[in-house]
Each structure stands twice: as structure tokens, then as C-alpha cells.
Motif scaffolding. Sequence first.
Motif, PDB file in Angstrom:
ATOM      1  N   GLU A   4       0.899  -1.081   0.044  1.00  0.00           N
ATOM      2  CA  GLU A   4       0.058  -0.090   0.040  1.00  0.00           C
ATOM      3  C   GLU A   4       0.870   1.226   0.049  1.00  0.00           C
ATOM      4  N   LEU A   5       1.948   1.158   0.812  1.00  0.00           N
ATOM      5  CA  LEU A   5       2.802   2.325   0.873  1.00  0.00           C
ATOM      6  C   LEU A   5       3.618   2.659  -0.366  1.00  0.00           C
ATOM      7  N   GLU A   6       3.925   1.463  -1.174  1.00  0.00           N
ATOM      8  CA  GLU A   6       4.632   1.868  -2.319  1.00  0.00           C
ATOM      9  C   GLU A   6       3.498   2.381  -3.340  1.00  0.00           C
ATOM     10  N   GLN A   7       2.320   1.759  -3.349  1.00  0.00           N
ATOM     11  CA  GLN A   7       1.220   2.298  -4.247  1.00  0.00           C
ATOM     12  C   GLN A   7       0.924   3.775  -3.971  1.00  0.00           C
ATOM     13  N   LEU A   8       0.757   4.152  -2.794  1.00  0.00           N
ATOM     14  CA  LEU A   8       0.979   5.558  -2.685  1.00  0.00           C
ATOM     15  C   LEU A   8       1.954   6.352  -2.958  1.00  0.00           C
ATOM     16  N   ARG A   9       3.218   5.820  -2.985  1.00  0.00           N
ATOM     17  CA  ARG A   9       4.377   6.640  -3.389  1.00  0.00           C
ATOM     18  C   ARG A   9       4.434   6.810  -4.816  1.00  0.00           C
ATOM     19  N   MET A 220       3.859   6.721   7.833  1.00  0.00           N
ATOM     20  CA  MET A 220       4.201   7.290   6.673  1.00  0.00           C
ATOM     21  C   MET A 220       3.003   7.139   5.456  1.00  0.00           C
ATOM     22  N   LYS A 221       2.183   6.109   5.636  1.00  0.00           N
ATOM     23  CA  LYS A 221       1.062   6.050   4.794  1.00  0.00           C
ATOM     24  C   LYS A 221       0.197   7.328   4.909  1.00  0.00           C
ATOM     25  N   ASP A 222      -0.024   7.851   5.957  1.00  0.00           N
ATOM     26  CA  ASP A 222      -1.089   9.117   6.104  1.00  0.00           C
ATOM     27  C   ASP A 222      -0.254  10.295   5.910  1.00  0.00           C
ATOM     28  N   LEU A 223       1.095  10.467   5.937  1.00  0.00           N
ATOM     29  CA  LEU A 223       1.882  11.404   5.180  1.00  0.00           C
ATOM     30  C   LEU A 223       1.842  11.509   3.791  1.00  0.00           C
ATOM     31  N   ILE A 228      -0.433  13.687  -1.366  1.00  0.00           N
ATOM     32  CA  ILE A 228      -1.009  13.412  -2.702  1.00  0.00           C
ATOM     33  C   ILE A 228      -2.187  14.594  -2.723  1.00  0.00           C
ATOM     34  N   SER A 229      -2.900  14.911  -1.321  1.00  0.00           N
ATOM     35  CA  SER A 229      -3.839  15.700  -1.708  1.00  0.00           C
ATOM     36  C   SER A 229      -3.302  17.224  -1.849  1.00  0.00           C
TER      37      SER A 229
END
Length: 246
Positions: A4-9, A220-223, A228-229
Motif C-alpha cells: 500500500e505504501l509503495e502504491q501511494l508513493r 508514513m502512509k498518512d503522510l 497527494i492531497s
Amino acid sequence: MKIELEQLRTQISDNNIPEHIAVIMDGNGRWAQKQGVKRIFGHQNAIEAVRSVTEGSAELGVKYLTLYAFSTENWDRPKYEVDGLMTLLVNTIKDELPTLQKNNIRLTSIGDITALPANAQRRLGEAIELTRTNTGMTLVLALNYSGKWDLANAMNNLIKKGKSYIEPSDIDEHLSTVGIPNPDLLIRTSGEMRISNFLLWQMAYTELYFTEVLWPDFRMKDLYEAVISYQKRERRFGKTSDQVKA
């Protein structure tokens, strides 16, 4: 979580990283209440959030990260909680110093540090001096800080210099944040939607991001989601959309 973290990145553009992120770390007490423990345990469990956001910001290429660690109003909290926070501050600075050095992070502070306990002042001063030559991200701790205090202090300094007419640039040069760019992004956790006397002058055009996540659970996910926002927004600074695009 890693996937999930990699996808967000992959959704974050390296060409539009906030230069300065400021964080109001809210929700420690409510987190503790949900766990059925004293409020101070919420503050203790918030250290992992600080570590995660600091490392995540540095990896993204953020130049400045300011954490609202203790406000001038926080002195009004119960004495046991204030004493616990001061002890936690001293221990955290000591424990995290090797990580700051390893990641080339420079530590500094804003606020009226002289009101802090002597051991906190000493430990903070030592860490600031030891990381002074680090060239990576700058981590700014806002301690005994408030936006009103900052502005009043700047005005008093200008009056002492005999200024009869004050330009906005004069105030900029006498704030505790002199040399630090204004925040591009403010993150506030726990669902509260206010800025709580934090960087009042400096946040004139800061993008605000509010999340329901309590600070001890922030990672970090929340960061990444906050960044992104931020990148989806158009920052106009008083101009029209057409002017910005041009």
C-alpha cells in the motif's frame, strides 16, 4: 502495508514536494483514553509517529519539517502531564540523536526556550549544536511556542529598534522562523479543524490538511496521503487560475 505504501508513493510527483511541512500533533490524550490509560501514555506512544513522519519527510525530499511539540497554552494542563512531557522531551532528544545524525538531519527550535526546565534546555542545545552542520532536512521543534507570542516578540524587537513604520518584511525578519520558508502544507491530526495559535503569520497561504487519524497512529502512509492531497491543489497566492497556468 508495504505494498500500500509503495502504491501511494507512485502517486507522488517528485517535482511538487512541499518544501516545508508543519504538523499539529493532536490526539494523544484521546488515544490514551481509548486504550484506558493515562494521557501521558498517549504522548509516549506518539514517538513512533514522530519518527515515521520525520523519516518519511526526509525520504520525500522535504527540506523543513516543523512539529508543534508544546504550545504556550500547554502550561495550563495538569502539572503531572506537563512534568511528564518535559521528561519525555529530554529523553526523546537523547534517544533520537543517533537517528538524526545517521539521516543527516539538522535539529533546531522555535519558541521561548528560556521557559523550559534547565535540563530540557541543555539537552536541546546540545542536540542542536551536534547536528548544526548536517545538510539534509531541517527538523524544527516548536517548543513553548505560539503565533501570538511570535508576533508580539517581533513587534517588541522592532519597537526597541525605533521603527516608526513597519513593513511586512520587517516582521518576517524578526520572527523566530527567520531563515525558514513559510509552510507549504499544514497537517493536523485527530479531526480538529483549527490552527491553534500556530505560525499565524507564516501560514497566510499554507494549504491545510485535516485527518481523523489520532497522532499516535499516524504513519508514513498518512503522510503520503497528505502530500497527494496537496499535489492535487492549485496554489494561486491571490492570482487567477489562468495567471498561474501561464
